[in-house]
Design a protein around this motif. Structure first.
Motif, PDB file in Angstrom:
ATOM      1  N   VAL B 330      -0.762   0.408  12.381  1.00  0.00           N
ATOM      2  CA  VAL B 330       0.143   0.768  12.097  1.00  0.00           C
ATOM      3  C   VAL B 330       0.960  -0.391  11.389  1.00  0.00           C
ATOM      4  N   MET B 331       1.092  -1.180  12.087  1.00  0.00           N
ATOM      5  CA  MET B 331       1.925  -2.691  12.479  1.00  0.00           C
ATOM      6  C   MET B 331       1.733  -3.487  11.631  1.00  0.00           C
ATOM      7  N   HIS B 332       0.109  -3.627  11.440  1.00  0.00           N
ATOM      8  CA  HIS B 332       0.346  -4.611  10.512  1.00  0.00           C
ATOM      9  C   HIS B 332      -1.355  -4.830   9.698  1.00  0.00           C
ATOM     10  N   PRO B 333      -0.420  -4.824   8.194  1.00  0.00           N
ATOM     11  CA  PRO B 333      -1.618  -4.705   7.276  1.00  0.00           C
ATOM     12  C   PRO B 333      -2.393  -5.413   7.082  1.00  0.00           C
ATOM     13  N   ASN B 335      -3.694  -8.393   4.877  1.00  0.00           N
ATOM     14  CA  ASN B 335      -3.246  -8.635   4.222  1.00  0.00           C
ATOM     15  C   ASN B 335      -4.304  -9.681   3.237  1.00  0.00           C
TER      16      ASN B 335
END
Lengths: 161, 425
Positions: B330-333, B335
């Motif tokens: 959940v911390m790193h979408p 990109n």
């Protein structure tokens, strides 16, 4: 010419109006039941408690955030900003479609649809409709800083340590 | 068991010998048909075949008219139900276990990866085929009176198909799933007045988490399939009640040379449904017979489409594996974070304006789709592709379809990190 009367001593019009009345009443009752069912369904499906992380949480002592800090806490989705002796918590949930914005040189940038924000969370580009909200920061009795995501404050409102 | 009252030849041995044929005949009341009457009976004495009419118009069986798209969508749904139920035996809708179960499908479950591939590719296929089926129905003018409401049911089926695919997308609980659903449900949040409430009820929480996974799972495996089956049943039933598949107007008119000559055929007076199929004509009066028996003509066509559909799915599932990204972080979408391909046109629009791209324009499009048969009340040009009389309607429709495809292509291939414009070449 002849209207059949199905009970004695009643005029046909009375029959008609009673029948219409009963039809109307039962239709209304049916409609009311449907509305009642819809409302009940809504109440059932809208949870009364959620199981996610708490909206109010402690982030540590003020000394953990030396002046000049900009730390993005991705679990709680807030960015802790300290300038001098002033502290603030800015949301890192993009106001566009809920992605987590990353810290960029100019402020914040969203990886999903290219929204940009400045250091204070004001929109500088992209499709985001609103600036990033600021959350209330308080000092708990045990000396820890608490952020409450349920209460927003005006952007630019700092907590002085 | 033989008793004295029965014929003397009945011994336990004959009973035994006749057992297979007795069982067979008790299930199938008809022998394999060799006459028209038997062909008709086959269609309406068999539970699974009686969805068919006894006879269908020749136009129904023209492959270039229907392209078999409706059948393909149905068969893809059957494949999805079978593979989906099998996958359910090994899946747990829990944020801590779901992803591990995906890995188990790869590592420990026999045929696990193959079943997942079949399920994933059939789901993508079904979205595309249902969409093409809608295009076919529009471009042949098949939505016109008396088939207006079946078009409406078709639009509903398209929406349920999309929602089914969308709810299934979250279940692997990988990065792709998590962020696609985060973006997708945020779009719902832009609906006026009730948007935030709907988003909250859909997710069961303010963010995508365990509650959302459970809700999407129940919708995906129980609620939506049930709705889809019900709608499909009515959709099929109405095809027959609306007079079979659409066909050109001139197909209805009697051609003089096809009229029977007096005295050549003597019709015996018969009553009831079977009576109509006893003679050479399905219709009463001097109407030419342009129909053929469903058994075997329609059955063979269906079998062919089924064989084609399952072959393609099997080959694709053997050749290509369904993607599985990193577990949810959940911390790193990722990109860029992208929705499933059929929503990328929407996501592209959403990058200009969340309300207009996510709610306004799609809502208007869906409303227009529902109203198509009630806006276009002309009766000409039914049953032919790209009929001249329908030039305007077809042009408008095709323009919107092509625009949608262009937006999907842009969103899929031309958008890079931070949704900036990139060239795939």
């Amino acid at each position: 010419m002849t209207v059949a009367t199905r009970s004695q001593g009643k005029q046909p019009e009375e029959h008609q109006s009673r029948r219409r009345m009963l039809t109307w009443l039962s239709s209304f009752a049916l409609f009311a039941s449907v509305v009642l069912a819809a409302v009940s369904d809504w109440l059932f499906f809208k949870p009364r408690v959620t199981y996610g992380p708490n909206a109010r949480f402690a982030i540590g002592k003020p000394d953990d955030f030396p002046p000049g800090t900009r730390i993005s806490r991705d679990v709680e989705r807030v960015c802790i900003v300290r300038e001098g002796n002033k502290l603030a918590a800015i949301s890192t949930t993009c106001t566009h479609l809920g992605c987590i914005v990353g810290i960029a040189d100019t402020g914040f940038a969203c990886p999903c649809h290219g929204s940009h924000y400045d250091q204070d969370g004001n929109v500088t580009g992209g499709p985001a409709p609103k600036p990033l909200p600021w959350f209330q920061v308080t000092l708990a009795p045990n000396g820890e800083i608490e952020v409450d995501k349920n209460s927003q404050v005006e952007p630019g409102t700092y907590f002085t340590v | 068991m033989s008793t004295p009252t029965e014929t003397p030849s009945r011994t336990p041995l004959t009973t035994l010998r006749e057992l297979p044929s007795n069982v067979w005949n008790s299930i199938f009341r008809n022998p394999l048909p060799s006459t028209d009457l038997e062909r008709a009976s086959t269609s309406f004495t068999n539970f699974f075949l009686h969805i068919h009419p006894v006879k269908v118009h020749k136009n129904t069986l023209r492959p270039v008219y229907t392209l078999g798209l409706g059948l393909m969508a149905t068969f893809l749904f059957v494949i999805l139900v079978v593979t989906g139920v099998l996958l359910m035996f090994y899946y747990v809708p829990s944020t801590t276990q779901a992803y591990d179960r995906m890995l188990d499908l790869r590592g420990t479950v026999a045929f696990g990866i193959f079943l997942r591939n079949m399920h994933r590719w059939s789901a993508h296929g079904m979205v595309a085929i249902v969409f093409f089926h809608m295009c076919r129905v529009f471009l042949t003018g098949a939505y016109k009176k008396p088939r207006e409401f079946n078009w409406v049911l078709g639009v509903l089926l398209l929406l349920v198909t999309l929602f089914l695919s969308f709810t299934g997308y979250l279940l692997p609980w990988d990065q792709l799933a998590f962020w696609a659903i985060t973006v997708g449900t945020s779009i719902a949040g832009y609906a006026p007045l009730v948007g935030k409430q709907i988003q909250f009820v859909l997710l069961g929480d303010t963010t995508v988490g365990q509650e959302a996974l459970l809700r999407f799972y129940v919708l995906h495996v129980a609620v939506l399939p049930a709705v889809l089956v019900l709608l499909m049943a009515v959709h099929f039933w109405r095809i027959r009640k609306d007079g079979g598949l659409s066909r050109p107007e001139k197909a209805e008119k009697p051609a003089p040379e096809a009229l029977p000559q007096a005295g050549v055929v003597k019709l015996k007076k018969v009553y009831g449904l079977q009576g109509f199929v006893r003679g050479p004509f399905t219709k009463v009066g001097n109407v030419p017979d342009d129909s053929v028996y469903s058994w075997p003509n329609l059955l063979m066509a269906e079998l062919l489409v089924f064989a084609l559909t399952i072959s393609v799915i099997l080959v694709v599932s053997l050749a290509f594996s369904a993607p599985l990204e990193q577990p949810v972080n959940v911390m790193h979408p990722p990109n860029p974070a992208k929705a499933p391909w059929y929503f990328l046109g929407l996501q592209e629009l959403v990058s200009y304006s969340a309300f207009w791209g996510g709610i306004g324009i799609p809502g208007l499009m869906v409303a227009l789709l529902f109203l198509v048969p009630y806006i276009d009340r002309t009766t000409h040009g039914v049953g032919r592709w790209f009929a001249k009389e329908r030039l305007l309607a077809n042009t408008i429709f095709l323009t919107l379809v092509i625009l949608n495809i262009i937006f999907i292509v842009i969103g899929t291939f031309f958008r890079g990190p931070n949704w900036t414009f990139v060239s795939p070449f």
